[in-house]
Design a protein around this motif. Sequence first.
Motif, PDB file in Angstrom:
ATOM      1  N   LEU A 115       0.853  -0.947   0.265  1.00 56.20           N
ATOM      2  CA  LEU A 115       0.009   0.228  -0.013  1.00 56.20           C
ATOM      3  C   LEU A 115       1.224   1.263  -0.150  1.00 56.20           C
ATOM      4  O   LEU A 115       1.713   1.505   1.034  1.00 56.20           O
ATOM      5  N   PRO A 116       0.605   1.922  -0.589  1.00 57.86           N
ATOM      6  CA  PRO A 116       1.425   3.050  -1.126  1.00 57.86           C
ATOM      7  C   PRO A 116       0.501   4.297  -0.413  1.00 57.86           C
ATOM      8  O   PRO A 116      -0.585   4.807  -0.525  1.00 57.86           O
ATOM      9  N   PRO A 117       0.955   5.402   0.404  1.00 62.81           N
ATOM     10  CA  PRO A 117       2.593   5.412   0.565  1.00 62.81           C
ATOM     11  C   PRO A 117       3.457   4.312   1.749  1.00 62.81           C
ATOM     12  O   PRO A 117       4.191   4.940   1.861  1.00 62.81           O
ATOM     13  N   PHE A 118       2.233   4.060   2.345  1.00 58.50           N
ATOM     14  CA  PHE A 118       2.091   2.965   3.568  1.00 58.50           C
ATOM     15  C   PHE A 118       3.936   2.389   3.542  1.00 58.50           C
ATOM     16  O   PHE A 118       4.798   2.483   4.512  1.00 58.50           O
ATOM     17  N   ARG A 119       2.907   1.903   3.009  1.00 54.66           N
ATOM     18  CA  ARG A 119       4.872   0.606   2.937  1.00 54.66           C
ATOM     19  C   ARG A 119       5.289   0.841   1.630  1.00 54.66           C
ATOM     20  O   ARG A 119       6.713   0.627   1.874  1.00 54.66           O
ATOM     21  N   LEU A 120       5.371   1.607   1.021  1.00 57.17           N
ATOM     22  CA  LEU A 120       6.666   2.135   0.115  1.00 57.17           C
ATOM     23  C   LEU A 120       7.405   2.522   0.133  1.00 57.17           C
ATOM     24  O   LEU A 120       8.347   3.614  -0.203  1.00 57.17           O
TER      25      LEU A 120
END
Lengths: 190, 404, 318, 204
Positions: D19-24
């Motif tokens: 999930l961007p931007p939380f993971r990427l």
Amino acid sequence: MKEYIRMVVVLTVIATVCGFLLAAVRKGTETRIEEQVLLYVQGPAVNKVLSSSTNDLIQDRQEISVQGQDYLIFVGERNTQPWAVAFERTAGGYGGDIGVLVGFDIERDIVTGIGILTHSETPGLGARVSESIFTDNFNNKTLNANFNVKQDGGFVDAVSGATISSRAVCSAVRKSLELYPEIKKEIVKQ
Amino acid sequence: MDQLALNRNDLQIIEAPEPKEVILPLKGLEGRDKLRIKIGQRLITGQVLYPGLYSSVTGIVKSIDSMSFPDDDYTVIRVEVADEDEFDEAIKAEPDFQGKTPAELLELLNRANLGISEDLADIDTVFVTAVDPDPLSLVYQQVLKEFKAELSEGFKLIKYLTSAKRVILAISEEAKELGSAAIGDVADLMLVKSQYPNGLPELLAQRIAEQDSSAKLAFIKIEKLISALTILKEGKPAIYKLVTVNTKSGVNNYRVRLGTPIKEIIKEDELNNNDKIIIGSPLRGAACFNLETPVTADIDLIYVQDTDEVYNYQNLQCINCGKCVKVCPVNLEVNLICRYAEFALFERCAELDVNACIECGLCAYYCPSGRALVQFIRLAKDEIKQQNIEQLLVTTENSTEEDQ
Amino acid sequence: MKLIVSSPPHWHAKIDVAKIHLHLIIALIPAVLFSVYTYGIHSARVIALAVATAVISEILIRRLLKKPVTIDDGSAILIGLLFAMIMPTSTPYWLVVIGTFLSIFIGREIFGGLGCNPMNPVIVGWAITRISWPNYFNLDLASVGYNLDFNYRYPLALLKSGGVDQIADFALIDLLLGKQVGGLGSAAAIFLVIGGVYILYRGFITWEIPLSFTVGVLAMASIFWLTDSSQYANPVFHLLTGNVIIGIFFLATDFSSSPFNRWGMIVFGLGCGILTIILRIWSIYPDGVLFAILIMNLFTPLLDKIHKKPLHLEIKEL
Amino acid sequence: MAKAKSISYEFFKGFWEILPPFRLVLGLCPMLAVTKYVENGLGMGIATTFVLLFSNIIISSIKSVIPKKVRIASYIVIIATFVVIVELVMQAFFYSLFEKLGIFIPLIVVNCIILGRAEAFASKNPIHLSAADGLGIGLGYTMSLFFISAIREILGAGTFFGMHIMWGSYEPFAFMIEAPGAFICLGLLLAMMNLIPNKLSGAN
């Protein structure tokens, strides 16, 4: 060598295709964008300063030439009779030019009000010149009033801490005053 | 803050009773097989048992064991003391020491159990510390008072021995008159404020280096200097050590035979459960866990701390108050170093010159969070040492691979 | 026979974190009493609420993050107290609660708790609430409804809007004695000085930051004053008004967010003082102390690099 | 990525797994700048999704033609074209949104998510997967922007899509719609997002 040629060709083709695509989209949206800009940028200000007009001010805009220069003016009509005119003049403020739209009542020769169209002043400080608490200073003033901030002997309450921006607005209004007789002549002619 | 004042006290030296058994420690366990003695063998006073290890008594070897002391494991030799001392013939008196070369003198002194560094080249300034480095310790001033007549000869000896240009006597401000009388025209005087850590040799050296940064320094404790003089005069090995013993019942300066277990000096009925016996300074010394620990030449002070006074580390989070930085005598950024050490960032510790630490313990003394700062610093120093070795190993491996 | 074994040093100065905070709190008591005397129950209300919120929020946050609860070190009480000191009397209860909670949570706990905060937690809480609800920070309104025996206008706001002429009737001695409108405790200049001198004397804070902060304020204000005394206020006026005194002794000296090296501290204090005056004269805020400290807090890691290199001497023992 | 490459997997991974931007942790600049109001956040998200979808499709379809050495230049030209198209269309039909997003529309060109997906995914996978990937990531990004802007608008202005939803005497927490509020909000959310999988894996 072959590789280089391929690189050049591929990039050129991509760029050309993209260029054509963009040109086409631009062409298709051009007129609509222009309308939108007038509607959203000038519209609210024009409607405010010429508020008792009965016509569609944006649609009835016209360009007139005064002393060899073109000006975009908005003519307000009541009962199909033009009663007021508004146009924009700019003056240098603290962070750049401030565009001020000034409305004039051509029947009574007074300033109906002003609206700030464009500015790049400091938010929270100079930018407060676009708030109505400041622009209302100019409502229904006769043409011979002293359009200056109070420090300079005029009647305008400057935004506290933003004298430069306030002065710039006043100076733009004074520029409009200079131009107003010429424009009034043109409108009366029509 | 007066706790850190260097005490002054006029004491009489008490001759400690001669021990029935002494313990001679040899650092490390590897030396055990190389010892040239057997159980049951008779030793004489001053006899060399191993390079650097001498018998301080005349008696019979009872056992050879291993024992742990705070700094390391030791091979210990227990010797049952005979009544009379029989001195090693190899040690001869040389009252007029200028008849011998410095190298010969040095050999003689070391033969007599003094343990002076063999490498005396390149020294141009020697300072004699006659100020007690630690609070509670009273040994140095006692020696100064006791042997003030011999001092100027001692300066001549050390000057001759090291061929130094300059000899400096470091002395507490209160003993100024005594010092200026003793130095004669041989030595210079350096006055030291009676407050820890001003008396530490590292800080005395720092003061000299501030005046003359190119000086190559060495120092000698006043007691050792007097011992050297005594050896040359009497032709007997150094077998006694002056120790300040600070127990609940009082403070005394004892003259103790080297190798005496401390249980002979501190009687067990004086101790309560959970007391702490500190060998050395209350700020730098090690807590003793073995009453058989022998008195050695390095021990100046034995301090018995009552259970109620024992301080427990809290090891709370550092609040960054900067007290440790302010009190650090060598300008270390202790708070940063210890947090880096806590999170195993030892390269950062090395960048902050953690190796300059003299472990005076002032930072931990003042730390309001009760952090064991000295331990963090020791950990960092140790890790840096080991990692450097690892790095060396890695580079040599890489270079051999490249060669192939 | 059991012996205790531990590592050196075996002595300790017997000063702990709780004691430091206790004395900092004691040093604030004169100012607290003065503010309760001047503003009565409302002052007591704000102070009590702020302290209670600070303590409760620390307990809650620490429980939630499964960390040991350390309210017994007194730091939460100190934060609550200092937060109350810089707020106006009229602060509504919810603003006190939110501000103190933010001080503890955003200002400190999310960075790792006591000693890890990069900025002064009190000022972080203050700044967030100041930006969000500027209307409640109008100190002129704070004194409405009180029968005060002194000029009830906020001197710095008067200076900002009306210039030097407006502040002519503030006697400097009145400002010193706390006869001025300001934050709850921050107006009580002389009482804060008493507290500040006490903690300085007892060694809980060091002299570098207070002194250089004072010098910075006076020097910068003097520069302006000497160039045009009809336009700029006199330096002592700047020193005695607003949050300067509480900033000098209690806020700028926050351990974690200020440098620990002597010269770093001095530069830090000078920076705070200079920025205070610059913000007062050129910013849109009447007082610049808290923002000045906040800005200088950000330079703390850099200022910590100003450090004399340790001397590494090789000496030989004979 | 050991899992089989299916359209549904490539589509849904953008909603949680990356999930961007939380993971990427990509695309933070528009995330911080335009999430003052839900309307802006959603508009930005949709614009980004559009660009992402079409640039992925085009790049995936001509990936074999583009020489390796000029691939970034080609990607940028293609992405920029779509961005300008979005800008013009938005200007013509959603002018008020265009005014609010302002400079951040042209800046979609340098949004790392788009170039990142083009480089990491579209240039290696067939068209249908790339389209699914672009749409999934884009919608995930839109979702995140919606989420963060909802928090900021509700707290900071007391409104949602411009409608007052908080109680009458609510005093807006204006800090949340200022820039520092954006940083703190994003920081706290990132921390929470890191906490959740830790908790989940801890339970396992």
